[in-house]
Each structure stands twice: as C-alpha cells, then as structure tokens.
Design a protein around this motif. Structure first.
Motif, PDB file in Angstrom:
ATOM      1  N   ILE A  32       3.957  -5.852  -6.338  1.00  0.00           N
ATOM      2  CA  ILE A  32       4.281  -6.898  -7.310  1.00  0.00           C
ATOM      3  C   ILE A  32       3.373  -8.088  -7.024  1.00  0.00           C
ATOM      4  O   ILE A  32       3.357  -8.606  -5.906  1.00  0.00           O
ATOM      5  N   GLY A  33       2.605  -8.495  -8.030  1.00  0.00           N
ATOM      6  CA  GLY A  33       1.788  -9.686  -7.926  1.00  0.00           C
ATOM      7  C   GLY A  33       0.462  -9.516  -7.215  1.00  0.00           C
ATOM      8  O   GLY A  33      -0.520 -10.114  -7.607  1.00  0.00           O
ATOM      9  N   GLU A  34       0.423  -8.739  -6.171  1.00  0.00           N
ATOM     10  CA  GLU A  34      -0.793  -8.551  -5.372  1.00  0.00           C
ATOM     11  C   GLU A  34      -0.920  -7.078  -5.020  1.00  0.00           C
ATOM     12  O   GLU A  34      -0.131  -6.556  -4.234  1.00  0.00           O
ATOM     13  N   PRO A  35      -1.896  -6.362  -5.585  1.00  0.00           N
ATOM     14  CA  PRO A  35      -1.969  -4.917  -5.399  1.00  0.00           C
ATOM     15  C   PRO A  35      -2.158  -4.451  -3.956  1.00  0.00           C
ATOM     16  O   PRO A  35      -1.772  -3.346  -3.614  1.00  0.00           O
ATOM     17  N   ASP A  36      -2.714  -5.310  -3.098  1.00  0.00           N
ATOM     18  CA  ASP A  36      -2.946  -4.886  -1.715  1.00  0.00           C
ATOM     19  C   ASP A  36      -1.731  -5.043  -0.810  1.00  0.00           C
ATOM     20  O   ASP A  36      -1.741  -4.572   0.330  1.00  0.00           O
TER      21      ASP A  36
END
Length: 88
Positions: A32-36
C-alpha cells in the motif's frame, strides 16, 4: 513528518505475482502506497482475483530472480526464495 518528504498515497495498492502454485494457491506481494514495502501473501486463485479487484490494485512486473549482489549482509530475500534455495 518532514514537510519535504513525499506523502504516501494509501489509495495506491500494488500486487506483484510471485507464483501460481500447483496446489491452486497464488503467492504474491501486496503493498500500500509504496511498492517496495510489501507483505507476502497466499490465497486460492479465485480469492486472489477477488482480492485484486476489491483493492483495485496496480499489477507490477515480477521481480528479477537473481539475488541482489550488493547485499553483503544477506538480508535481501523473500519467503519464496527461502523455500526454493539454500542460504548460507
């Protein structure tokens, strides 16, 4: 929170397919929000498709299977890799 740091958009949800297993389960990463920054999940194939639709996910390309060479400490791995290969 630092005013100069970018805000994380919690409306953006990401899925990266890891493997469609022979036992009918789908192994994938969800963020969620940041793929990493993700969690690894397993769902039956139908539930996986429903999960993706309900969350209106952005589908990401699979990760490169090669190990990360710049990780001297050996921390760059996921659960899928841990079950498929032997570590030190």
């Amino acid at each position: 929170m630092d005013a100069n740091s970018p805000a994380i958009d919690i409306d953006r949800k990401y899925v990266r397919l890891v493997e469609r297993r022979a036992d009918g389960l789908v192994e994938f990463e969800f963020a969620i929000g940041e793929p990493d920054l993700c969690v690894e999940m397993l769902l039956p194939a139908e539930a996986y498709e429903q999960f993706c639709a309900a969350n209106r996910v952005i589908r990401l390309d699979p990760r490169d299977a090669a190990p990360v060479a710049d990780d001297a400490e050996g921390w760059s791995w996921n659960m899928h890799q841990a079950t498929q290969q032997r570590f030190r």
